[in-house]
Design a protein around this motif. Structure first.
Motif, PDB file in Angstrom:
ATOM      1  N   LEU A  20      -5.134 -91.495 -15.666  1.00 55.95           N
ATOM      2  CA  LEU A  20      -5.215 -92.357 -16.303  1.00 55.95           C
ATOM      3  C   LEU A  20      -6.525 -92.574 -16.265  1.00 55.95           C
ATOM      4  N   THR A  21      -7.357 -93.675 -16.822  1.00 53.66           N
ATOM      5  CA  THR A  21      -8.747 -94.702 -16.069  1.00 53.66           C
ATOM      6  C   THR A  21      -7.781 -96.180 -16.375  1.00 53.66           C
ATOM      7  N   ALA A  22      -8.352 -97.190 -15.769  1.00 53.70           N
ATOM      8  CA  ALA A  22      -7.591 -98.236 -16.293  1.00 53.70           C
ATOM      9  C   ALA A  22      -8.567 -99.411 -15.637  1.00 53.70           C
ATOM     10  N   GLU A  23      -9.190-100.297 -15.435  1.00 52.94           N
ATOM     11  CA  GLU A  23     -10.386-100.667 -14.252  1.00 52.94           C
ATOM     12  C   GLU A  23     -10.201-101.754 -14.413  1.00 52.94           C
ATOM     13  N   GLU A  24      -9.292-102.620 -15.546  1.00 54.52           N
ATOM     14  CA  GLU A  24      -8.135-103.807 -14.502  1.00 54.52           C
ATOM     15  C   GLU A  24      -7.845-104.118 -13.444  1.00 54.52           C
ATOM     16  N   TYR A  25      -6.965-102.500 -13.214  1.00 55.04           N
ATOM     17  CA  TYR A  25      -6.119-102.550 -12.553  1.00 55.04           C
ATOM     18  C   TYR A  25      -6.796-101.583 -11.103  1.00 55.04           C
ATOM     19  N   SER A  26      -8.479-101.254 -11.249  1.00 50.90           N
ATOM     20  CA  SER A  26      -8.747-100.171 -10.104  1.00 50.90           C
ATOM     21  C   SER A  26      -9.133-101.061  -9.106  1.00 50.90           C
ATOM     22  N   LEU A  27      -9.180-102.832  -8.669  1.00 46.22           N
ATOM     23  CA  LEU A  27      -9.544-102.838  -7.304  1.00 46.22           C
ATOM     24  C   LEU A  27     -11.322-103.517  -7.135  1.00 46.22           C
ATOM     25  N   GLY A  28     -11.747-103.711  -8.691  1.00 49.93           N
ATOM     26  CA  GLY A  28     -12.893-103.932  -8.417  1.00 49.93           C
ATOM     27  C   GLY A  28     -13.797-102.865  -8.396  1.00 49.93           C
ATOM     28  N   ARG A  29     -13.344-101.245  -8.376  1.00 48.31           N
ATOM     29  CA  ARG A  29     -13.975-100.115  -9.289  1.00 48.31           C
ATOM     30  C   ARG A  29     -14.428-100.013 -10.217  1.00 48.31           C
ATOM     31  N   SER A  30     -15.465 -99.568 -10.480  1.00 44.91           N
ATOM     32  CA  SER A  30     -15.309 -99.022 -11.882  1.00 44.91           C
ATOM     33  C   SER A  30     -14.953 -97.652 -12.473  1.00 44.91           C
ATOM     34  N   ASN A  31     -14.532 -97.891 -13.550  1.00 48.76           N
ATOM     35  CA  ASN A  31     -14.150 -96.238 -14.057  1.00 48.76           C
ATOM     36  C   ASN A  31     -14.486 -95.211 -13.729  1.00 48.76           C
ATOM     37  N   ILE A  32     -16.090 -95.052 -13.678  1.00 49.50           N
ATOM     38  CA  ILE A  32     -17.337 -94.272 -13.032  1.00 49.50           C
ATOM     39  C   ILE A  32     -16.753 -93.737 -11.102  1.00 49.50           C
ATOM     40  N   GLU A  33     -16.154 -94.553 -11.154  1.00 47.15           N
ATOM     41  CA  GLU A  33     -16.082 -94.088  -9.329  1.00 47.15           C
ATOM     42  C   GLU A  33     -14.584 -93.990  -9.609  1.00 47.15           C
ATOM     43  N   VAL A  34     -13.565 -93.541  -9.795  1.00 43.38           N
ATOM     44  CA  VAL A  34     -12.562 -94.268  -9.946  1.00 43.38           C
ATOM     45  C   VAL A  34     -12.636 -92.566 -10.300  1.00 43.38           C
ATOM     46  N   VAL A  35     -13.153 -92.082 -11.383  1.00 43.00           N
ATOM     47  CA  VAL A  35     -12.731 -91.280 -12.015  1.00 43.00           C
ATOM     48  C   VAL A  35     -13.760 -90.032 -11.338  1.00 43.00           C
ATOM     49  N   LYS A  36     -14.252 -90.351 -10.211  1.00 41.97           N
ATOM     50  CA  LYS A  36     -15.281 -89.098  -8.832  1.00 41.97           C
ATOM     51  C   LYS A  36     -13.971 -89.241  -7.812  1.00 41.97           C
ATOM     52  N   ALA A  37     -13.243 -90.010  -7.361  1.00 43.59           N
ATOM     53  CA  ALA A  37     -12.058 -90.192  -6.237  1.00 43.59           C
ATOM     54  C   ALA A  37     -11.379 -89.233  -6.888  1.00 43.59           C
ATOM     55  N   MET A  38     -10.637 -89.652  -7.898  1.00 42.37           N
ATOM     56  CA  MET A  38      -9.732 -88.468  -8.078  1.00 42.37           C
ATOM     57  C   MET A  38     -10.264 -86.909  -8.558  1.00 42.37           C
ATOM     58  N   LEU A  39     -11.198 -87.354  -9.253  1.00 41.83           N
ATOM     59  CA  LEU A  39     -11.673 -85.552  -9.149  1.00 41.83           C
ATOM     60  C   LEU A  39     -12.115 -84.932  -8.096  1.00 41.83           C
ATOM     61  N   ASN A  40     -12.792 -85.989  -6.859  1.00 42.27           N
ATOM     62  CA  ASN A  40     -12.620 -84.926  -5.639  1.00 42.27           C
ATOM     63  C   ASN A  40     -11.384 -85.105  -5.210  1.00 42.27           C
TER      64      ASN A  40
END
Ligand code: TZP
Ligand code: MG
Length: 221
Positions: A20-40
């Motif tokens: 799941l996304t949660a931008e406020e806990y993503s260490l300054g990364r955007s939801n999009i960046e985080v999702v890309k990493a998850m998919l990778n």
């Protein structure tokens, strides 16, 4: 046919790790960046969960995440917003106990869309199943700061009930971390969701790899 639709939805829910996304806990990364990493890292289900942002902002993020998940062959679920889920052609929508009635949501989204429902007790599980949920959330297992309006942890009792009695896919959630995932898995949970453990890690790909290593080779009933 109904049978085929059912199988297709089941296939879309067949995975070990639900992110799941949660931008406020993503260490300054955007939801999009985080999702890309998850998919990778090979994640096959992603839920967009974002409580604070403006709808237009959520819409734009969901359009992008829909593209990324399509490209990766991953299932995309939108939390709370039925309209948004439909607009971006998400695979599913996830609702809670205080959201619109499941049967009414089904009327809106039709048979193809996955409906997931958060549940915290056997009674809520049965109700969700009766009303046509495709999967349910089981939790929070442990206490968590991530869900603000959250109920008390349900502990292992409800998880054990679900493993035994719930005959639709369910995802176990709430306070699950790399260090306690083996315990959850060993109790029979097949699909496990983590929010902060993943979005809040420095290296998301490595974190997922490491969790996956722990998941494989764990004895399950
Ligand atoms: N539903 C039940 S607990 C929870 C949700 C969305 C939050 C889980 O977050 P975390 O960080 O994995 O404990
Ligand atoms: Mg909700």
């Amino acid at each position: 046919s109904g049978e085929k639709l059912h199988d297709l939805k089941r296939k879309k829910l067949d995975t070990d790790l639900y992110c799941l996304t949660a931008e406020e806990y993503s260490l300054g990364r955007s939801n999009i960046e985080v999702v890309k990493a998850m998919l990778n890292a090979g994640i096959k289900i992603i839920q967009y969960r974002e409580k604070e942002k403006k709808m237009l902002h959520k819409y734009r993020e969901c359009v992008k995440i829909r593209e990324l998940t399509w490209d990766a062959g991953a299932t995309f679920i939108v939390n709370d917003h039925i309209d948004l889920a439909m607009m971006v052609e998400a695979d599913g929508v996830h609702i809670g106990q205080d959201d619109l009635p499941i049967e009414k949501v089904r009327e809106l989204v039709g048979g193809k869309m996955i409906i997931g429902v958060s549940t915290h007790s056997p009674l809520q599980a049965q109700d969700a199943i009766d009303k046509g949920a495709d999967y349910i959330g089981v939790g929070p297992i442990f206490s968590t700061r991530t869900k603000k309006d959250v109920c008390d942890p349900v502990g292992f009792e409800y998880l054990d009930y679900a493993v035994k009695n719930v005959n639709i896919p369910f995802v176990t959630i709430g306070g699950i971390k790399e260090h306690n995932i083996a315990e959850i898995k060993a109790r029979g949970a097949k699909m496990i969701a983590m929010v902060t453990e993943i979005v809040g890690s420095e290296n998301i790909e490595k974190k997922i790899e490491s969790i996956r290593r722990k998941l494989s080779g764990v004895y399950t009933r």
